[in-house]
Design a protein around this motif. Structure first.
Motif, PDB file in Angstrom:
ATOM      1  N   HIS A  97      -2.137 -52.131 -85.891  1.00 27.27           N
ATOM      2  CA  HIS A  97      -2.810 -50.935 -86.397  1.00 27.27           C
ATOM      3  C   HIS A  97      -4.313 -51.223 -86.383  1.00 27.27           C
ATOM      4  CE1 HIS A  97      -3.998 -47.716 -89.075  1.00 27.27           C
ATOM      5  NE2 HIS A  97      -2.744 -47.307 -89.228  1.00 27.27           N
ATOM      6  N   PRO A  98      -5.105 -50.333 -85.788  1.00 23.33           N
ATOM      7  CA  PRO A  98      -6.538 -50.646 -85.700  1.00 23.33           C
ATOM      8  C   PRO A  98      -7.208 -50.800 -87.065  1.00 23.33           C
ATOM      9  CG  PRO A  98      -5.978 -48.861 -84.213  1.00 23.33           C
ATOM     10  CD  PRO A  98      -4.758 -49.119 -85.065  1.00 23.33           C
ATOM     11  N   ARG A 136      -4.463 -53.871 -89.090  1.00 28.28           N
ATOM     12  CA  ARG A 136      -3.917 -54.955 -88.242  1.00 28.28           C
ATOM     13  C   ARG A 136      -2.475 -55.311 -88.606  1.00 28.28           C
ATOM     14  NH1 ARG A 136      -8.342 -56.817 -84.841  1.00 28.28           N
ATOM     15  NH2 ARG A 136      -9.206 -54.784 -84.393  1.00 28.28           N
ATOM     16  N   TYR A 137      -1.858 -54.545 -89.498  1.00 30.15           N
ATOM     17  CA  TYR A 137      -0.412 -54.635 -89.616  1.00 30.15           C
ATOM     18  C   TYR A 137       0.192 -54.040 -88.340  1.00 30.15           C
ATOM     19  CZ  TYR A 137      -0.106 -55.984 -94.551  1.00 30.15           C
ATOM     20  OH  TYR A 137      -0.155 -56.669 -95.742  1.00 30.15           O
ATOM     21  N   ILE A 193       1.796 -51.485 -85.962  1.00 27.17           N
ATOM     22  CA  ILE A 193       2.260 -50.114 -85.704  1.00 27.17           C
ATOM     23  C   ILE A 193       3.709 -50.222 -85.249  1.00 27.17           C
ATOM     24  CG2 ILE A 193       2.088 -48.184 -84.070  1.00 27.17           C
ATOM     25  CD1 ILE A 193      -0.941 -48.561 -84.124  1.00 27.17           C
TER      26      ILE A 193
END
Lengths: 786, 281
Positions: B183-184, B187-188, B190
């Protein structure tokens, strides 16, 4: 011959203290007996306050007091809006420090708790019971301007705070009616969260014996904070001292005077003890101003061979629940007047409608109005190019204003100072290898890869600005700066400035100006700012104005001191002033090079005053007020190359080329740093940043888990270039460079992505261009969906 | 930023931790999942029992399979030669958690007890058939990873129970990989896909596949596994597996404002193919 300090990329003197953690921020300052303030904030975007019960909170350990708007009464005046734009029927609804009967956005303050400990203050704030009657909320500014929208302020009919359109509509309509080609687009300039690294903080201390208030706060303009705090508390301005210690970035968000600064001041006066408040990041996202938030309906008229004939837009600008300090000026003066850009566009029209909504108040955010103007212009140029089948770079080339050295009047009423737009444009295209890229793009497409290029030519108005213009456009202040260059007897320099840098490296840059003008070693020069008692009056650091305006004041003060030194040196050496030569901080007599007086010698003799020329006063110090005769207009061309992964919608920024012209560069490393940071912020608007509310006005992007800040690995190494076109009206020719990166980069990257997507049939997307949006658009354009 | 008041106890042993914990208490190891929610006042345990320094919970041992202490940090796991040899996908996943500062403090036990659906290690643990070893007042028990993760932030742990270690079979003869679409913002993941392939010459004898990030918990994907097993992992098999994985996770989808469920579901297919390619690479 020594290397000239002007133009030298010396290291930022600010960095050691910032990097090692030795810098002193507001929250680092500890005063004995300080009380901590926590603010009870509205969980609703729009609601009537039915009742507030603070009994439980007041009974908690360590709690000294809980106050509501009723307790403050007339102890604090409402927070002023300080940019009263003319000819717009501007309404300025009351903005009380704590809500009176009604809350207008999530985070609106309802009560304050003062306790001996920050944790206890928060516990007690959670224990204040507020009963609300929820009202329908509206967030989208265009919706809020429609009939039947929830009314946010009773005295702002239809939620329209202002309607600004000082242009000839008839003439504009005729241009559009007669044009071969008209392209149109609805552009969404999404809300952005400024996210300075240091959240806001304020601490006030009141001395009842002297009736003096000291306020430490995160401010980009402590002198403006001083007179606003003076106005809202009723204290005389000379009894208020505002200190902006180290300030960890602002991007505009630390210009306004917020309720919180007023509340700590009031509470410190009321209780007679110091009061401190520091926002959490979650609070920062809820209550510190947001940027942008425009819905724009834009048209561009052109001839079939690519001559741009006119641009017009209707802009719904979201103001949020209250009108912040400078808010009305942002989508108007700093926006509509920029619609010509670097082009020979003869007809512009902008109707900007300021709309109250139930969002967080908006105000200046890096670029402030100019990014929103540059984006719509550059987007529409690409639309014209596509419509007539011409390469977008060629359309730009065809319309650029030719080089000019001293003044160019444009349709929007501005007079640009100097520019050579074609030179910067061709340089950037050359660096990018534009022609080669178009060939690579074709061959990549044959392999199923989607490359795109975006080109932005821009100019912008900064170095704010002539005070007469400020007055004419309703800015409730001047826009000059003042500075004192004070030399001590031992020949060390203190430069006192009214502006208030907060991360730009101005202490370094401004010292270089003085060193260059006056011949002192740069390390012997200290630049002192941020304390209204120590520093002369100034209007603050924003609008890329500190180097152009404060820098000019320092340059002129230094030049005056140098002239004094020359006369005194001649006197001391018993020579004629006309025979004095100056080089590298030393005065000598023509033909007698062994006889010399250093600038330090002269400074000492001026302090001792044992032997002064007739009529010369002692001391070695000059103060200068500087009111710029015009704005400065930096310009340039930025180019981005991207690749879109059609499988996921991900965008890779492969190259970024920036050619900027800010006149002579005082410190090229600092210029590069400003451009890097600005580009990152602007690209982030295109690709990832965006504040999102739900239909009830709840901020869904309330933390960095959801609000996407740019990260280093999203970017390639930037390729910077420059051209140098001095400003003709500036004492040392310099222009501002704090905002150019943000102004140019958003449309550059956006247009590059849309260029890559064009063969896939995608013509328009709202920012930010997330992979999910891009992927869905590709699916939809393919007629499939998933 | 300002958590509610809590008591703090540092336990020297597992027994001490189990006897110290109260009804409103929580175990604290690295603190990188628990403390942020406490600072936001989304959770307010009245007591924290710090298990981060208990000797029995430390270390990584290789003895036929892997046994990883619950208090082993992500960085320790990512840089362990034994983990890299026996389950390279787990080393990869742990190396992609947060940033270096998070990996230096965050622990595997804390991570899986928190059961964030978008975290990286659970996906590998489910794919690779890990076992979670648990100690409670009534004794010890072990739960397979697939059963351990129940739902969003929900695990098979009972009140007062403590994870002591995680066991993994030796996958050194498999081709395994964890591939993540970060995820931008956070950072987990997507979507994160873990695959573990047992190859018999050019043929995939057995495939284990799990997906996280796109789902409320790490989900074992039987349809995708069946589509890959017995094939040479050719394009037809990969396409079939990419379609199957979307069905496998259909009942468990999760999304957010920027990356909705439907998009993440599609991306699971894309990243499954990329994970297979990475495993074979």
């Amino acid at each position: 011959m020594t290397t000239r300090i002007f133009g030298s990329g010396i290291k930022r003197r600010e960095d050691p203290r910032l990097i090692t953690g030795e810098a002193l921020y507001t929250d680092d300052i500890k005063l004995p007996g300080v009380l901590h303030m926590a603010v009870v904030r509205s969980p609703y975007a729009h609601a009537n306050i039915v009742s507030i019960d603070s009994a439980a909170a007041e009974a908690m350990e360590g709690v000294v007091a809980v106050y509501t708007s009723d307790d403050i009464g007339d102890g604090l005046a409402g927070l002023p809006t300080a940019w009263l734009i003319p000819d717009s029927d501007l309404k300025t609804p009351e903005h009380p420090a704590l809500a009176k009967g009604k809350v207008r956005y999530v985070g609106d303050g309802v009560a304050i708790v003062l306790a001996d400990d920050r944790y206890r203050a928060q516990d007690a704030a959670d224990a204040v019971v507020v009963e609300y009657e929820e009202l329908p909320a509206v967030i989208d500014p265009e919706e809020a301007a429609q009939e039947g929208a929830p009314l946010i302020h009773d005295d702002v009919e239809g939620n329209i705070a202002f309607r600004w359109a000082p242009f000839d509509k008839e003439a504009s309509d005729k241009v559009f009616a007669d044009a071969d080609v008209v392209v149109s687009e609805r552009i969404l300039q999404q809300r952005l969260l400024p996210t300075a690294m240091e959240p806001r903080s304020a601490m006030a201390q009141y001395n009842a014996a002297t009736a003096e208030l000291t306020l430490w706060c995160t401010s980009q303009n402590p002198h403006i904070h001083r007179f606003i705090i003076s106005a809202v508390t009723g204290l005389n301005e000379n009894k208020v001292r505002v200190i902006a210690p180290e300030v960890g970035g602002g991007f505009g968000s630390k210009i306004p005077c917020y309720p919180d600064e007023a509340l700590v001041s009031w509470a410190a006066i009321k209780l007679g003890v110091p009061v401190k408040w520091t926002e959490t990041r979650s609070e920062n996202y809820l209550i510190t101003i947001h940027g942008r938030d425009h819905v724009q309906h834009v048209d561009m008229a052109a001839s079939s061979d690519g001559k741009i004939l006119g641009v017009r837009a209707t802009v719904y600008a979201g103001m949020g629940g209250y009108l912040s300090t400078a808010a009305p000026g942002i989508p108007t003066i700093l926006h509509g007047l920029l619609y010509v850009g670097p082009y020979t566009i003869d007809s512009v029209y902008c109707e900007s409608i300021g709309v109250m909504t139930n969002g967080t108040p908006t105000d200046a955010y890096r670029g402030a109005g100019r990014p929103e103007a540059t984006f719509l212009l550059e987007r529409m140029v690409d639309n014209v190019a596509r419509e007539i089948g011409m390469d977008p770079a060629e359309v730009r080339r065809k319309n650029l204003i030719p080089a000019f050295e001293d003044g160019y009047e444009v349709a929007a009423g501005l007079s640009y100072d100097s520019g050579d737009y074609p030179a910067a444009f061709e340089k950037a295209l050359g660096m990018a290898g534009y022609g080669d890229f178009r060939r690579q793009q074709k061959s990549a497409m044959a392999e199923g890869r989607h490359l795109g290029i975006g080109v932005t030519a821009y100019t912008e108005m900064c170095g704010l600005g002539p005070s007469q213009v400020a007055g004419a456009v309703g800015f409730q202040g001047g826009l000059w700066e003042s500075a004192t260059v004070r030399v001590t007897p031992t020949g060390k320099v203190q430069a006192l400035i009214g502006a208030s840098p907060h991360g730009q490296g101005s202490e370094t840059t401004l010292a270089q100006i003085i060193a260059d003008e006056l011949g002192f070693p740069v390390d012997d020069i200290e630049v002192i700012h941020g304390d209204t008692t120590e520093t002369p009056m100034g209007w603050g650091t924003y609008g890329s104005r500190t180097t152009p305006v404060t820098g000019a004041a320092l340059a002129v003060a230094s030049q005056k001191l140098k002239e004094k030194a020359r006369v005194l040196a001649a006197h001391l050496m018993e020579a004629n002033v006309d025979d004095i030569e100056y080089a590298d901080g030393s005065f000598s007599v023509k033909g007698s090079p062994d006889q010399a007086q250093s600038i330090q010698d002269v400074a000492l003799m001026a302090h001792l005053a044992w032997n002064m020329p007739e009529g010369m006063d002692p001391g070695f110090e000059e103060s200068q007020f500087y009111d710029p005769p015009n704005f400065v207009y930096p310009f340039g061309t930025h180019i981005a190359i991207v690749e879109v992964d059609a499988e996921t919608g991900e965008i890779e920024l492969q190259r970024y080329i920036a050619v900027d012209d800010c006149g002579p560069q005082i410190n090229p490393e600092i210029v590069a740093g400003q451009i890097h940071g600005g580009v990152v912020q602007g690209v982030a608007q295109a690709l990832c940043e965006g504040a999102v509310y739900d239909e009830n006005g709840q901020l869904l992007t309330g933390t960095m888990m959801d609000y996407c800040m740019p990260k280093a690995d999203m970017f390639p190494n930037f390729e910077l270039g420059e051209t140098v076109t001095p400003s003709p009206h500036h004492p040392i020719g310099v222009k501002g460079v704090g905002e150019t990166g943000t102004i140019a980069s958003t449309p550059t990257v956006y247009n590059a992505v849309l260029d890559a997507l064009a063969p896939l049939g995608v013509k328009q997307l709202d920012m930010p261009l997330t992979s999910a949006k891009v992927w869905s658009a590709i699916q939809d354009a393919n007629g499939g969906g998933s | 930023m300002w958590p509610n008041k809590f008591d703090y106890v540092r336990a020297g042993s597992v027994d001490e931790a189990l006897s110290s914990i109260t009804d409103d208490g929580k175990f604290l190891a690295g603190g990188h999942s628990l403390l942020p929610v406490m600072k936001l006042r989304l959770d307010a345990p009245e007591q924290l029992v710090d298990i981060g320094r208990i000797p029995e919970l430390q270390g990584i041992s290789a003895n036929g399979g892997l046994t990883i202490g619950a208090a082993a940090t992500h960085d320790a796991i990512a840089s362990s030669a034994d983990v890299q040899a026996m389950c390279s996908a787990l080393a990869s996943a742990c190396g992609q958690v947060g940033d270096q500062g998070v990996r230096n403090f965050g622990t595997l036990g804390g991570n899986i007890a928190h059961a964030d659906p978008a975290s990286d290690p659970p996906t590998v643990l489910v794919a690779c058939g890990a076992t979670v070893n648990i100690q409670g007042a009534d004794g010890a028990r072990s739960v397979g990873a697939e059963d351990f993760f129940v739902d969003l932030f929900e695990t098979a742990l009972d009140d007062g129970e403590l994870i002591t270690s995680v066991s993994l079979p030796n996958c050194s003869d498999c081709q395994c990989a964890y591939v993540k679409f970060p995820h931008p913002a956070s950072r987990y993941a997507i979507v994160g896909v873990a695959v573990c392939l047992k190859m018999d010459g050019g043929t995939c004898a057995q495939a284990d596949v799990a997906v996280g990030g796109a789902t409320v918990k790490a989900v074992k994907c039987a349809g995708a596994e069946a589509a890959l097993a017995g094939t040479t992992l050719d394009d037809a098999a990969l396409n079939a597996a990419a379609e199957a994985v979307k069905s496998d996770i259909a009942d468990w989808l999760a999304g957010d404002i920027a990356y909705p469920e439907s998009y993440r579901q599609q991306m699971a297919g894309v990243f499954l193919k990329r994970a297979v390619a990475a495993a074979q690479g």
